[in-house]
Design a protein around this motif. Structure first.
Motif, PDB file in Angstrom:
ATOM      1  N   ASP A   1       1.448 -13.764   6.405  1.00  0.00           N
ATOM      2  CA  ASP A   1       1.423 -12.425   5.839  1.00  0.00           C
ATOM      3  C   ASP A   1       0.055 -11.792   6.033  1.00  0.00           C
ATOM      4  O   ASP A   1      -0.972 -12.413   5.741  1.00  0.00           O
ATOM      5  CB  ASP A   1       1.760 -12.473   4.350  1.00  0.00           C
ATOM      6  N   HIS A   2       0.051 -10.546   6.498  1.00  0.00           N
ATOM      7  CA  HIS A   2      -1.196  -9.865   6.823  1.00  0.00           C
ATOM      8  C   HIS A   2      -1.116  -8.391   6.442  1.00  0.00           C
ATOM      9  O   HIS A   2      -0.028  -7.838   6.274  1.00  0.00           O
ATOM     10  CB  HIS A   2      -1.486  -9.965   8.327  1.00  0.00           C
ATOM     11  N   LYS A   3      -2.283  -7.771   6.349  1.00  0.00           N
ATOM     12  CA  LYS A   3      -2.355  -6.343   6.090  1.00  0.00           C
ATOM     13  C   LYS A   3      -2.888  -5.629   7.323  1.00  0.00           C
ATOM     14  O   LYS A   3      -3.836  -6.084   7.956  1.00  0.00           O
ATOM     15  CB  LYS A   3      -3.257  -6.058   4.885  1.00  0.00           C
ATOM     16  N   VAL A   4      -2.262  -4.519   7.635  1.00  0.00           N
ATOM     17  CA  VAL A   4      -2.634  -3.730   8.799  1.00  0.00           C
ATOM     18  C   VAL A   4      -2.955  -2.314   8.341  1.00  0.00           C
ATOM     19  O   VAL A   4      -2.263  -1.764   7.483  1.00  0.00           O
ATOM     20  CB  VAL A   4      -1.474  -3.687   9.818  1.00  0.00           C
ATOM     21  N   ALA A   5      -4.010  -1.742   8.876  1.00  0.00           N
ATOM     22  CA  ALA A   5      -4.360  -0.351   8.586  1.00  0.00           C
ATOM     23  C   ALA A   5      -4.448   0.412   9.896  1.00  0.00           C
ATOM     24  O   ALA A   5      -5.114  -0.022  10.837  1.00  0.00           O
ATOM     25  CB  ALA A   5      -5.690  -0.279   7.840  1.00  0.00           C
ATOM     26  N   ILE A   6      -3.743   1.542   9.981  1.00  0.00           N
ATOM     27  CA  ILE A   6      -3.718   2.380  11.186  1.00  0.00           C
ATOM     28  C   ILE A   6      -4.174   3.776  10.799  1.00  0.00           C
ATOM     29  O   ILE A   6      -3.672   4.352   9.835  1.00  0.00           O
ATOM     30  CB  ILE A   6      -2.308   2.435  11.794  1.00  0.00           C
ATOM     31  N   ASP A   7      -5.119   4.334  11.532  1.00  0.00           N
ATOM     32  CA  ASP A   7      -5.677   5.640  11.189  1.00  0.00           C
ATOM     33  C   ASP A   7      -5.936   6.429  12.466  1.00  0.00           C
ATOM     34  O   ASP A   7      -6.746   6.018  13.297  1.00  0.00           O
ATOM     35  CB  ASP A   7      -6.978   5.449  10.399  1.00  0.00           C
ATOM     36  N   PHE A   8      -5.204   7.531  12.655  1.00  0.00           N
ATOM     37  CA  PHE A   8      -5.464   8.431  13.770  1.00  0.00           C
ATOM     38  C   PHE A   8      -5.927   9.772  13.214  1.00  0.00           C
ATOM     39  O   PHE A   8      -5.336  10.297  12.272  1.00  0.00           O
ATOM     40  CB  PHE A   8      -4.215   8.656  14.621  1.00  0.00           C
ATOM     41  N   PRO A   9      -6.979  10.359  13.768  1.00  0.00           N
ATOM     42  CA  PRO A   9      -7.477  11.642  13.254  1.00  0.00           C
ATOM     43  C   PRO A   9      -6.534  12.786  13.595  1.00  0.00           C
ATOM     44  O   PRO A   9      -5.696  12.684  14.496  1.00  0.00           O
ATOM     45  CB  PRO A   9      -8.821  11.808  13.955  1.00  0.00           C
TER      46      PRO A   9
END
Length: 400
Positions: free
Chosen positions: A383-391
């Motif tokens: 189990d993992h956490k992913v963060a995705i951020d596009f401006p």
């Protein structure tokens, strides 16, 4: 009696994620939809009796009390805690999308927590006579059964609330000459199925022949119409080469077994193979592994097969499969401008991943973020956490 056993292990969990609905532009806000479940367009079908979700229609699922119901409606705002409403009216984990603010064409900021989906797994266990042979101080039959059914450590006991398990013990009595062929002892697919499977499995013992191909075909007939969400898999466990209903001896059923695994794959069902001991030839194991994953038999690309010589190896193989079937691809509803994708930020467990790095992430234009190399392997391991951020300006949300 000589027999064949293809000990299969499979489990699957996928991480294909769908984004929640968001505002049409940065800085905007989506008006709350106050429609409650089972009202509006769902009124009149909620409460109908059912056995499976497929009977309820779009936006509904079959509840534990065997009635059609819904917890949410698409765009209704009933789901909390980073979840979204899926096509069956249930709140599920996914990509929670929030606007960053500003006035550009679009932006996305998402925080994702990996959660295992619910796979459907039929344990297809060879019940041929050779399963009584020695296997690390016990016999093959008891070792396989213990790996699956041990009350403390067994795979089925451990995962009965996370995996829909079904059971099919298979054999024949001298093929077609002995009556019905194949002979399957089955337990229907369900969550929380340990007690039901144990009651049947504990009463069974090795018997006679190994019609593997025909047995795969019979399991596929029942798996194809099964419509609960999640991947469908056959776990094939055997200790020798297969025979057929038409010719129970000698063990020359390899073509039929390969063809059955290929047919299963064409219908959306993967087959994983473990040999209990060294009685199955490596060539046949490789051919079955390839067929089960949709790869060319005898081709340049080979799928993984498993040859287990003791119980810890069997348990290890099952655990690898549970996580190993996860996808490393995140699907987004909107589009990312390919030429500007490098401006995005993707993190795994708080650590930034590099764009187009062999062990980082890449964009599959225009709407998929894929983890590759070491990052993908990490996703498959737990189990993992992913963060995705596009401006804003790089990401364009879908037209509402």
């Amino acid at each position: 009696m000589r027999a064949t056993r293809i000990w299969g292990r499979l489990l699957r969990a996928s991480a294909v994620v769908t984004a929640l609905a968001w505002a049409a532009s940065c800085g905007g806000s989506e008006e709350d939809n106050l429609v409650t479940p089972c009202e509006g367009e769902l009124k009149g079908v909620c409460g109908n009796t059912c056995q499976q979700t497929q009977e309820c229609g779009s936006g509904l699922y079959c509840s534990n009390d065997k009635t059609c119901t819904a917890d949410c409606t698409a765009g209704g705002g009933q789901c909390k805690g980073g979840k979204f409403c899926d096509s069956t009216g249930r709140c599920v984990s996914g990509i929670s999308v929030n606007n960053d603010g500003g006035n550009a064409d679009g932006c996305i900021k998402a925080d994702v927590t990996f959660e295992k989906t619910t796979p459907t797994v039929v344990l297809l266990i060879d019940q041929s006579g050779s399963m009584t042979e020695n296997f690390g101080g016990n016999n093959r039959w008891n070792t396989v059964r213990d790996a699956l059914m041990n009350a403390s450590t067994g795979i089925v006991k451990t995962l009965e609330n996370e995996v829909r398990f079904g059971l099919a013990l298979y054999t024949s009595h001298d093929g077609n000459a002995g009556g019905a062929c194949p002979v399957l002892t089955e337990v229907n697919i369900s969550l929380g199925n340990y007690a039901a499977i144990k009651a049947v499995y504990d009463q069974a013992q090795p018997e006679d022949e190994t019609p593997t191909g025909e047995s795969i075909d019979e399991v596929v007939k029942k798996l194809v119409p099964f419509s609960e969400p999640g991947p469908k898999v056959i776990v094939l466990a055997t200790d020798g080469e297969p025979d057929t209903c038409a010719q129970p001896n000698p063990q020359n059923g390899q073509p039929e077994s390969i063809a059955a695994a290929q047919n299963a794959y064409k219908q959306g069902i993967e087959t994983y193979v473990i040999s209990v001991g060294s009685g199955v030839s490596l060539n046949h194991l490789q051919d079955m592994a390839n067929a089960g994953k949709g790869l060319a038999v005898g081709g340049s690309q080979n799928a993984t097969y498993y040859q287990a010589n003791d119980q810890p190896a069997l348990v290890k193989a099952f655990n690898e499969i549970i996580y190993g079937v996860r996808s490393c691809v995140f699907k987004l509803d909107g589009k990312v401008e390919a030429s500007e994708a490098g401006q995005g930020s993707v993190q795994l467990d708080g650590k930034a991943l590099t764009y187009n790095d062999p062990d980082g992430w890449k964009l599959n234009p225009p709407s998929e973020v894929e983890f590759v190399g070491a990052a993908c392997q990490a996703i498959k391991s737990g189990d993992h956490k992913v963060a995705i951020d596009f401006p804003c300006g790089v990401y364009t949300p879908p037209v509402q």
